[in-house]
Design an enzyme around this catalytic site. Structure first.
Site, mmCIF file in Angstrom:
data_model
loop_
_atom_site.group_PDB
_atom_site.id
_atom_site.type_symbol
_atom_site.label_atom_id
_atom_site.label_comp_id
_atom_site.label_asym_id
_atom_site.label_seq_id
_atom_site.Cartn_x
_atom_site.Cartn_y
_atom_site.Cartn_z
ATOM 1 N N ASN A 22 0.851 -1.192 0.000
ATOM 2 C CA ASN A 22 0.000 0.000 0.000
ATOM 3 C C ASN A 22 0.891 1.248 0.000
ATOM 4 O O ASN A 22 1.711 1.428 0.898
ATOM 5 C CB ASN A 22 -0.901 -0.046 1.245
ATOM 6 N N HIS A 25 1.048 6.137 1.962
ATOM 7 C CA HIS A 25 1.828 7.041 2.818
ATOM 8 C C HIS A 25 3.037 7.637 2.119
ATOM 9 O O HIS A 25 3.644 8.573 2.650
ATOM 10 C CB HIS A 25 2.145 6.365 4.147
ATOM 11 N N ARG A 33 4.274 18.663 1.497
ATOM 12 C CA ARG A 33 4.903 19.864 0.938
ATOM 13 C C ARG A 33 4.191 20.383 -0.315
ATOM 14 O O ARG A 33 4.644 21.341 -0.923
ATOM 15 C CB ARG A 33 6.373 19.578 0.606
ATOM 16 N N HIS A 58 -5.658 3.607 -1.547
ATOM 17 C CA HIS A 58 -7.004 3.959 -1.085
ATOM 18 C C HIS A 58 -7.288 5.387 -1.544
ATOM 19 O O HIS A 58 -6.639 6.323 -1.079
ATOM 20 C CB HIS A 58 -7.037 3.854 0.447
ATOM 21 N N ARG A 60 -9.403 8.182 -0.997
ATOM 22 C CA ARG A 60 -10.395 8.592 0.005
ATOM 23 C C ARG A 60 -11.214 9.758 -0.515
ATOM 24 O O ARG A 60 -10.758 10.524 -1.369
ATOM 25 C CB ARG A 60 -9.688 8.997 1.319
ATOM 26 N N ARG A 64 -6.865 12.730 0.912
ATOM 27 C CA ARG A 64 -5.795 13.147 1.819
ATOM 28 C C ARG A 64 -4.430 12.591 1.415
ATOM 29 O O ARG A 64 -3.415 13.145 1.791
ATOM 30 C CB ARG A 64 -6.115 12.774 3.269
ATOM 31 N N HIS A 65 -4.416 11.473 0.695
ATOM 32 C CA HIS A 65 -3.107 10.984 0.215
ATOM 33 C C HIS A 65 -3.142 10.740 -1.299
ATOM 34 O O HIS A 65 -2.683 11.574 -2.062
ATOM 35 C CB HIS A 65 -2.567 9.800 1.034
ATOM 36 N N GLU A 85 -8.676 0.446 -3.171
ATOM 37 C CA GLU A 85 -9.530 0.468 -1.972
ATOM 38 C C GLU A 85 -10.435 1.687 -2.037
ATOM 39 O O GLU A 85 -9.945 2.802 -2.306
ATOM 40 C CB GLU A 85 -8.682 0.572 -0.710
ATOM 41 N N THR A 115 -7.230 6.490 10.043
ATOM 42 C CA THR A 115 -7.116 5.417 9.055
ATOM 43 C C THR A 115 -8.400 4.589 9.140
ATOM 44 O O THR A 115 -9.252 4.873 9.988
ATOM 45 C CB THR A 115 -5.860 4.550 9.326
ATOM 46 N N THR A 116 -8.533 3.576 8.276
ATOM 47 C CA THR A 116 -9.763 2.769 8.278
ATOM 48 C C THR A 116 -9.889 2.076 9.630
ATOM 49 O O THR A 116 -9.064 1.241 9.985
ATOM 50 C CB THR A 116 -9.697 1.716 7.150
ATOM 51 N N GLU A 166 -11.142 -9.491 2.953
ATOM 52 C CA GLU A 166 -9.881 -9.161 3.631
ATOM 53 C C GLU A 166 -10.236 -8.959 5.097
ATOM 54 O O GLU A 166 -11.030 -8.077 5.431
ATOM 55 C CB GLU A 166 -9.256 -7.891 3.045
ATOM 56 N N HIS A 209 -3.924 -4.698 7.643
ATOM 57 C CA HIS A 209 -4.079 -3.486 8.454
ATOM 58 C C HIS A 209 -3.208 -3.539 9.706
ATOM 59 O O HIS A 209 -3.338 -4.458 10.518
ATOM 60 C CB HIS A 209 -5.527 -3.198 8.872
HETATM 61 N N1 PXP Z 1 -6.083 -3.157 4.072
HETATM 62 C C1 PXP Z 1 -7.027 -2.196 4.020
HETATM 63 C C2 PXP Z 1 -8.392 -2.586 3.552
HETATM 64 C C3 PXP Z 1 -6.748 -0.871 4.357
HETATM 65 O O1 PXP Z 1 -7.711 0.063 4.324
HETATM 66 C C4 PXP Z 1 -5.428 -0.541 4.745
HETATM 67 C C5 PXP Z 1 -5.083 0.882 5.057
HETATM 68 O O2 PXP Z 1 -5.333 1.691 3.955
HETATM 69 C C6 PXP Z 1 -4.471 -1.559 4.772
HETATM 70 C C7 PXP Z 1 -4.825 -2.866 4.451
HETATM 71 C C8 PXP Z 1 -3.053 -1.300 5.151
HETATM 72 O O3 PXP Z 1 -2.995 -0.916 6.487
HETATM 73 P P1 PXP Z 1 -1.630 -0.341 7.064
HETATM 74 O O4 PXP Z 1 -1.350 0.931 6.321
HETATM 75 O O5 PXP Z 1 -1.923 -0.129 8.499
HETATM 76 O O6 PXP Z 1 -0.586 -1.386 6.816
#
Ligand code: PXP
Length: 283
Positions: A22, A25, A33, A58, A60, A64-65, A85, A115-116, A166, A209
């Site tokens: 993922n 971040h 910035r 993701h 959103r 935000r990202h 996502e 976060t989710t 998941e 997650h």
């Molecule tokens: N799986 C899902 C469905 C998520 O929403 C996220 C966070 O966006 C992740 C996995 C990854 O989580 P983490 O960033 O905490 O590793």
């Protein structure tokens, strides 16, 4: 800690769960910035070079990202499957149909959350989820529902027509960060039961997650460490990856955090070399 990791931990790379990386971040860092660096699309390409099987992001509601242009650039740049996502909104379903990612993971979304936070309430909004699953299947996407390891939600997910679930590993990850042995054992058992129930209903089962690698008690990452600082407990990633029922793992925040720490020495060497070379040219 006394909880166990099954012998499946010794599986070959071929047998290990697929790794969905993922990249949200990396975008968070870029957006701090307001410029174009670091580019999450470059990070995704580099992640694939490093062995990522799937790139997860993701989009959103508040952007935000990851942003809309990142999504189209990811689609154009990558040949591994994209795992998009998103919350179940008309806007997101339209974007997904236009993008046609290989995989979609439907998640709950609350504007104020960091976060989710929880899993999708499939049972409570069954018609809406079922409709979204059918619509996305028509668009050619493999749909996964992000839910807690709760039998009611797992059974509802199977009835809603999603081929995958998941399971939310957040509770296990929190217990692991807290080094709470009994909570780890409880969450490990709950997760395993959920995965097994999902499989018995014909679902492909994923997990994700909050998963991390082992860190020493004072927060040092384990790569390159020897001696007393090395953690002996299995990481939250290892605990979950060892479960043979997990076909895919989706990991973001701790993976990007780990990259920052283990990449720091190289970054300093690169900046120092640049300064030295510049000074040499100038004199
Ligand atoms: N799986 C899902 C469905 C998520 O929403 C996220 C966070 O966006 C992740 C996995 C990854 O989580 P983490 O960033 O905490 O590793």
């Amino acid at each position: 800690m006394s909880f166990s990791v099954s012998p499946a931990a010794q599986l070959t790379a071929h047998d290990a769960p697929l790794l969905g990386v993922n990249i949200d971040h990396v975008a968070t860092l870029r957006n701090a910035r307001g410029g174009a660096f670091p580019d999450p699309v470059v990070a995704a390409q580099w992640a694939v070079e490093g062995g990522a099987d799937i790139i997860t992001f993701h989009l959103r509601e508040d952007r935000r990202h990851i942003r809309d242009d990142d999504v189209s650039r990811l689609k154009a740049a990558l040949s591994v499957p994209l795992n998009f996502e998103a919350a179940i909104t008309d806007e997101m379903l339209d974007i997904i149909e236009r993008t046609a990612p290989e995989h979609v993971c439907l998640v709950p979304e609350r504007r104020q959350e960091v976060t989710t936070e929880g899993g999708l309430d499939v049972q409570g909004q069954f018609g809406r989820v079922q409709e979204a699953c059918a619509r996305l299947a028509r668009a050619g996407c493999r749909v996964s529902l992000f839910i807690g390891a709760d039998p009611v939600q797992i059974e509802a997910a199977a009835r809603a027509g999603a081929p995958c679930i998941e399971l939310h590993t957040g509770p296990l990850a929190h217990a692991w960060w807290d080094r709470d042995t009994s909570a780890i054992a409880r969450e490990q058992a709950r997760l395993l039961a959920g995965l097994r129930l999902g499989q018995s209903l014909g679902l492909r089962t994923h997990a994700g997650h909050g998963l991390a690698l082992a860190v020493s008690r004072d927060g040092w990452p384990q790569s390159g460490l020897t001696g007393a600082a090395v953690a002996t407990e299995p990481s939250s990633t290892a605990i979950v990856a060892a479960m043979p029922e997990v076909a895919e793992l989706h990991i973001g925040h701790a993976l990007v955090g780990h990259a920052v720490l283990v990449g720091l020495k190289q970054a300093i060497a690169d900046f120092r070399a640049e300064s030295i070379a510049a000074r040499r040219r100038a004199t």
